[in-house]
Design a protein around this motif. Structure first.
Motif, short mmCIF file in Angstrom:
data_model
loop_
_atom_site.label_atom_id
_atom_site.label_comp_id
_atom_site.label_asym_id
_atom_site.label_seq_id
_atom_site.Cartn_x
_atom_site.Cartn_y
_atom_site.Cartn_z
N ASP A 13 0.82 -1.21 0.00
CA ASP A 13 0.00 0.00 0.00
C ASP A 13 0.85 1.27 0.00
N TYR A 14 0.15 2.37 -0.22
CA TYR A 14 0.77 3.68 -0.31
C TYR A 14 0.21 4.59 0.77
N LYS A 15 1.03 5.54 1.18
CA LYS A 15 0.64 6.53 2.19
C LYS A 15 1.00 7.90 1.60
N PHE A 16 0.01 8.80 1.57
CA PHE A 16 0.23 10.14 1.04
C PHE A 16 -0.07 11.18 2.11
N ILE A 17 0.82 12.15 2.24
CA ILE A 17 0.58 13.31 3.07
C ILE A 17 0.12 14.40 2.11
N LEU A 18 -1.09 14.88 2.31
CA LEU A 18 -1.69 15.86 1.41
C LEU A 18 -2.04 17.12 2.18
N THR A 19 -2.11 18.26 1.47
CA THR A 19 -2.47 19.51 2.13
C THR A 19 -3.43 20.31 1.25
N LYS A 20 -4.31 21.05 1.93
CA LYS A 20 -5.25 21.94 1.26
C LYS A 20 -5.66 23.00 2.27
N ASP A 21 -5.53 24.25 1.89
CA ASP A 21 -5.91 25.36 2.76
C ASP A 21 -5.22 25.29 4.12
N GLY A 22 -3.96 24.86 4.13
CA GLY A 22 -3.19 24.81 5.37
C GLY A 22 -3.51 23.64 6.27
N LYS A 23 -4.35 22.73 5.84
CA LYS A 23 -4.71 21.56 6.64
C LYS A 23 -4.13 20.31 5.99
N ASP A 24 -3.42 19.53 6.80
CA ASP A 24 -2.81 18.29 6.30
C ASP A 24 -3.67 17.09 6.62
N LEU A 25 -3.57 16.08 5.78
CA LEU A 25 -4.20 14.79 6.04
C LEU A 25 -3.33 13.70 5.46
N THR A 26 -3.53 12.51 5.98
CA THR A 26 -2.81 11.34 5.49
C THR A 26 -3.83 10.39 4.88
N ALA A 27 -3.56 9.97 3.65
CA ALA A 27 -4.47 9.05 2.96
C ALA A 27 -3.71 7.76 2.63
N TYR A 28 -4.39 6.64 2.80
CA TYR A 28 -3.80 5.34 2.53
C TYR A 28 -4.56 4.67 1.39
N PHE A 29 -3.82 4.08 0.46
CA PHE A 29 -4.39 3.37 -0.67
C PHE A 29 -3.68 2.03 -0.83
N LYS A 30 -4.44 1.01 -1.24
CA LYS A 30 -3.83 -0.27 -1.59
C LYS A 30 -3.09 -0.11 -2.91
N ASN A 31 -2.22 -1.05 -3.21
CA ASN A 31 -1.42 -0.94 -4.43
C ASN A 31 -2.24 -1.12 -5.71
N ASP A 32 -3.52 -1.50 -5.59
CA ASP A 32 -4.39 -1.58 -6.77
C ASP A 32 -5.25 -0.32 -6.92
N GLY A 33 -5.04 0.67 -6.03
CA GLY A 33 -5.77 1.92 -6.11
C GLY A 33 -6.95 2.02 -5.17
N GLU A 34 -7.28 0.95 -4.46
CA GLU A 34 -8.42 0.98 -3.54
C GLU A 34 -8.10 1.84 -2.32
N PHE A 35 -9.02 2.74 -1.99
CA PHE A 35 -8.85 3.60 -0.82
C PHE A 35 -8.96 2.78 0.45
N ILE A 36 -8.05 3.02 1.40
CA ILE A 36 -8.06 2.30 2.69
C ILE A 36 -8.66 3.18 3.78
N LYS A 37 -8.01 4.32 4.05
CA LYS A 37 -8.50 5.19 5.11
C LYS A 37 -7.84 6.56 5.01
N GLU A 38 -8.36 7.46 5.81
CA GLU A 38 -7.87 8.84 5.87
C GLU A 38 -7.69 9.23 7.33
N GLU A 39 -6.59 9.92 7.62
CA GLU A 39 -6.34 10.42 8.97
C GLU A 39 -6.06 11.92 8.87
N THR A 40 -6.66 12.69 9.76
CA THR A 40 -6.38 14.12 9.78
C THR A 40 -5.33 14.42 10.82
N ALA A 41 -4.52 15.42 10.52
CA ALA A 41 -3.42 15.76 11.44
C ALA A 41 -3.87 16.75 12.48
#
Length: 105
Positions: free
Chosen positions: A77-105
């Motif tokens: 799986d993959y883990k992405f740290i993303l940002t928008k409007d100064g707010k960060d979140l972490t998103a997890y995806f399986k290696n086939d593209g399926e969304f796993i979960k999201e965590e807010t910082a």
């Protein structure tokens, strides 16, 4: 004497109503949660993200900017740290593209 009798009756009533709680925990569920949290990730460049994972991430988080991208050491799986409007979140995806979960910082 009357107080002693009432105290004894109260203790007997409490003892008769007492129940023993036997907690059960599903070890497999605990291990599954622990395994996901204990995964080791390594930093990757955006160009190293699998196309199907990148497409899913862009579809779900189109307005966000990628801060960091990681892939699990086992490649599952993959883990992405993303940002928008100064707010960060972490998103997890399986290696086939399926969304796993999201965590807010």
């Amino acid at each position: 004497m009357k107080n002693l009798f009432l105290s004894g009756a109260l203790m007997l009533a409490l003892a008769l109503n007492a129940t023993t709680v036997n907690p059960t925990t599903n070890i497999n569920e605990c291990t599954a949660v622990a395994n996901h949290q204990e995964k080791e990730y390594k930093v990757i460049e955006q160009g190293d993200i699998a196309p199907e994972v990148l497409k899913s991430a862009v579809d779900k988080y189109g307005g966000y900017s990628l801060v960091n991208a990681y892939v699990a050491a086992d490649g599952t799986d993959y883990k992405f740290i993303l940002t928008k409007d100064g707010k960060d979140l972490t998103a997890y995806f399986k290696n086939d593209g399926e969304f796993i979960k999201e965590e807010t910082a």
